[in-house]
Write an enzyme that holds these catalytic residues in place. Structure first.
Site, PDB file in Angstrom:
ATOM      1  N   HIS A   1      -3.201   9.239  -3.911  1.00 46.38           N
ATOM      2  CA  HIS A   1      -2.939   8.147  -4.540  1.00 46.38           C
ATOM      3  C   HIS A   1      -2.990   8.352  -6.018  1.00 46.38           C
ATOM      4  CE1 HIS A   1      -2.964   3.794  -4.815  1.00 46.38           C
ATOM      5  NE2 HIS A   1      -3.520   4.004  -6.004  1.00 46.38           N
TER       6      HIS A   1
ATOM      7  N   CYS B   1       0.217   1.357  -8.430  1.00 45.02           N
ATOM      8  CA  CYS B   1      -1.138   1.105  -7.841  1.00 45.02           C
ATOM      9  C   CYS B   1      -1.153  -0.715  -7.725  1.00 45.02           C
ATOM     10  CB  CYS B   1      -2.582   1.312  -8.736  1.00 45.02           C
ATOM     11  SG  CYS B   1      -2.411   3.041  -9.142  1.00 45.02           S
TER      12      CYS B   1
ATOM     13  N   ASP C   1      -3.109   9.659   0.507  1.00 50.56           N
ATOM     14  CA  ASP C   1      -3.399   8.396  -0.096  1.00 50.56           C
ATOM     15  C   ASP C   1      -4.647   7.672   0.947  1.00 50.56           C
ATOM     16  OD1 ASP C   1      -4.124   5.729  -1.013  1.00 50.56           O
ATOM     17  OD2 ASP C   1      -2.167   5.642  -1.993  1.00 50.56           O
TER      18      ASP C   1
END
Length: 281
Positions: free
Chosen positions: A249, A169, A217
């Site tokens: 994600h 991330c 995502d």
């Protein structure tokens, strides 16, 4: 079940954590803001490993704390710098370090947000978390990465010239950037890191990067991926981006509802193979 499809976890309005649940998650050591009550996180044992906290000189008044997991066996091993999500160094990041250590690596996870003095894993409000994260400038983080690689080179357990970096991330973007600015980084593996800012700097890449992204995502679009691929091609780079069409994600994070077991089991061996292919093995 809560499903995390945003780049850095849920927003406060996505779910509510009761005091009892938060206390349990804090005790377990996971990030409260992203933990799924239905998750069954992987737990990697530490037998045969040395797992401990250390501090790394970085020019600041208080040195950089870092969690280190490495093989207990004598000798030198390649080292991978592990870059956390916005939730700081919590149990999942430590487990990733232990997984790498069991694969024969030294794994070092610096606490990039330590200057705030805030216990990020204990926070359930993403706005409060991002307020802390946003205090860490790119220049500050890049400096901490460089301090970490300098420290690694001085350790008796570290194989010379064999330093890689992986991150998730927020940390995924750090991986791309570190491959541009730190000459000690030999290879990087970026997990669903934002691409908009780094796509314009693709020509600056000095080390190969493998990127893993989820087709579902909601924060990193397939247009973003296409733009990055085009930028890499235009710059003559051989970096690779792999998209798992059905993954969200955070698909490697087994403590989240977004965990995708199939994608994770396919991607993790690719990480190990990529590092070995590029001198970090």
């Amino acid at each position: 079940m809560q499903t995390l499809t945003r780049p850095d976890g849920n927003r406060p309005e996505d779910f509510h954590v009761t005091r009892r649940t938060a206390a349990g998650l804090l005790f377990a050591g996971y990030a409260v803001a992203a933990f799924s009550a239905e998750a069954a996180p992987i737990t990697t044992p530490s037998d045969g490993l040395i797992a401990e906290w250390t501090t790394i000189p970085n020019g600041a008044e208080k040195p950089l704390p870092a969690y280190v997991a490495r093989p207990a066996a004598k000798g030198t091993h390649p080292t991978i710098l592990v870059v956390n999500e916005v939730f700081g160094i919590h149990e999942w990041i430590k487990d990733i370090c232990r997984r790498l250590a069991r694969a024969g690596y030294n794994a070092v996870a610096p606490d990039f947000f330590y200057r705030s003095g805030v216990d990020l894993p204990a926070k359930s409000d993403l706005k409060e978390i991002l307020a802390v994260v946003n205090q860490a400038s790119d220049e500050q983080v890049d400096g901490d990465v460089r301090a970490t690689t300098d420290w690694i080179k001085k350790q008796s357990f570290a194989k010379r010239g064999a330093i890689g970096i992986t991150g998730f991330c927020w940390g995924g973007q750090v991986v791309w950037r570190s491959a541009m600015v730190d000459p000690d980084i030999k290879a990087g593996v970026a997990w669903y890191g934002q691409l908009k800012k780094v796509a314009t700097r693709a020509a600056e890449l000095k080390a190969p990067v493998l990127g893993f992204y989820g087709g579902k995502d909601q924060g990193i679009t397939q247009e973003d991926v296409a733009t990055m691929r085009a930028a890499l091609k235009a710059a003559g780079k051989q970096d690779e981006i792999i998209v798992y069409p059905d993954a969200q994600h955070g698909f490697l994070a087994d403590y989240r509802a977004s965990y995708d077991e199939a994608a994770s089991k396919e991607a993790w061996p690719k990480l190990l193979a990529f590092f070995k292919a590029h001198g970090v093995g």
